[in-house]
Design a protein around this motif. Structure first.
Motif, short mmCIF file in Angstrom:
data_model
loop_
_atom_site.label_atom_id
_atom_site.label_comp_id
_atom_site.label_asym_id
_atom_site.label_seq_id
_atom_site.Cartn_x
_atom_site.Cartn_y
_atom_site.Cartn_z
N GLU A 122 39.86 35.16 46.30
CA GLU A 122 39.12 33.97 46.72
C GLU A 122 39.46 33.62 48.17
O GLU A 122 38.56 33.36 48.99
N LEU A 123 40.74 33.61 48.52
CA LEU A 123 41.16 33.30 49.90
C LEU A 123 40.68 34.37 50.87
O LEU A 123 40.31 34.06 52.01
N CYS A 183 37.96 36.06 50.71
CA CYS A 183 36.55 35.78 51.00
C CYS A 183 36.40 34.53 51.87
O CYS A 183 35.60 34.51 52.81
N GLU A 184 37.17 33.51 51.58
CA GLU A 184 37.11 32.29 52.39
C GLU A 184 37.44 32.57 53.85
O GLU A 184 36.89 31.93 54.77
N ASP A 185 38.31 33.54 54.10
CA ASP A 185 38.69 33.92 55.46
C ASP A 185 37.70 34.89 56.10
O ASP A 185 37.96 35.40 57.20
N GLU A 187 32.30 36.65 53.05
CA GLU A 187 32.54 35.32 52.49
C GLU A 187 31.75 35.11 51.19
O GLU A 187 32.26 34.53 50.23
N TRP A 215 32.69 36.29 46.98
CA TRP A 215 33.33 35.53 45.90
C TRP A 215 32.27 35.00 44.92
O TRP A 215 32.37 35.20 43.71
N ASP A 216 31.25 34.35 45.46
CA ASP A 216 30.19 33.83 44.59
C ASP A 216 29.42 34.95 43.91
O ASP A 216 29.02 34.82 42.75
#
Length: 337
Positions: A64-65, A67-69, A82, A85-86
């Motif tokens: 998750e992190l 992808c957030e990055d 990004e 994840w979804d």
């Protein structure tokens, strides 16, 4: 068939030269547009607890992190952005929908097929690999077991690559049976005959590592003589097909010789086993990287459920396949041929 589909899965961008691309889903939709009786269904994405029922919490948080990055190369083959994840949650959610729908009675022309990406069968408990982040079939199997909707689940993987992740997740479990027909020696190099399960789950993993060049007759014979009797002995409530189409003779990344018609033959094999065991049946998309062969393969599966009868193989299984089948039958106590 009912096809689970989410536009979110298109947002998983692997780059211009990666074989696992959103164009795969677009090609499938184009191929199915010409067929009768196609229905598309949306499904809720999986939530984190559903995913962490089979994956390590720390790994899921790390992904998750990541992808957030902004993502990047998790490994040389496995790419995220990004939006991945979804997309991964959507893909897992479609697989859960397929399993639940099958157990609720969707069958025949309403048999569910989850068209999600990224695929899943290489994802192990604590890592991504081989284009896969969450093991969709494993998430689905565990979800219905945890919900009390099924006591025993069988997963049959006909992707050309061995589903090492699915095998590993359930290798010591006696409530999930995993069977795979795959190309021997191909990535990831697992899936040997002597890998049968452990810690009280011996016999609940069955591998058929066919040699490169195997075709329709080898696949059908292998299924009917090893996987079918083993599944019937296991007697599952739900049968999930991890359906990759990269064993097709024209797929760009394998050396197998399965024809489009061969997938109709395998579909009839699966239907027969489910009829004999009264198991619900669901499909989950895995690989397949020739856009035409992928779309044709899924279309022929749909047409088989729509009433089209498959042809018979136009050749016999090879001597090498017959010897392999004899070894597997002996290993799993299925008797001699």
């Amino acid at each position: 068939m009912q096809f689970g589909y989410s536009e979110t899965c298109l947002e998983h961008d692997t780059g211009p030269r990666h074989p696992e691309t959103a164009d795969r889903l677009r090609a499938i939709r184009r191929g199915l547009a010409k067929r009768h009786g196609v229905e598309y269904v949306s499904a809720a994405p999986a939530d984190k607890p559903t995913v962490t029922a089979v994956h390590d919490d720390a790994y899921v948080d790390e992904f998750e992190l990541f992808c957030e990055d902004g993502g990047g190369n998790w490994d040389p083959d496995t790419v995220a952005v990004e939006a991945s994840w979804d997309a991964a949650l959507a893909s897992a959610g479609l697989s859960v929908w397929a399993a639940q729908s099958a157990l609720e009675g969707a069958s025949g022309r309403q048999t569910p097929f989850a068209l999600g990406r990224p695929p899943g069968h290489h994802a192990v408990e604590d890592d991504a690999m081989g284009f896969c982040f969450f093991n969709n079939a494993a998430v689905a199997a565990q979800a219905v077991i945890d919900a009390g909707d099924a006591d025993r689940v069988a997963i049959f993987d006909w992707d050309v690559h061995h589903g090492n992740g699915t095998q590993d997740i359930f290798y010591d479990r006696d409530d999930v049976f995993y069977a795979s027909i795959h190309e021997d020696g191909l990535y990831p190099g697992t899936g040997h005959v002597d890998e049968t399960g452990t810690n009280g789950a011996e016999g609940t993993t069955l591998n058929v590592p066919l040699p490169a060049g195997a075709g329709d007759a080898d696949y059908v014979y292998s299924f009917e003589e090893t996987i079918a009797p083993a599944v019937e002995r296991f007697d599952p409530d739900l049968f999930i097909v991890s359906a990759g189409f990269d064993a097709h003779r024209y797929d760009p990344i394998s050396r197998m010789r399965v024809s489009t018609e061969g997938y109709a033959m395998l579909t009839e094999c699966v239907q027969a086993v489910c009829e004999n065991t009264d198991a619900a049946l669901a499909y989950v998309l895995e690989g397949g990287y020739g856009l035409d062969t992928l779309s044709e393969g899924i279309a022929i599966v749909h047409e088989t459920f729509d009433g089209r009868a498959a042809m018979e193989p136009d050749e016999d299984p090879t001597d090498e396949t017959e010897e392999l089948v004899a070894e597997i039958r002996e290993t799993h106590g299925l008797g001699s041929k």
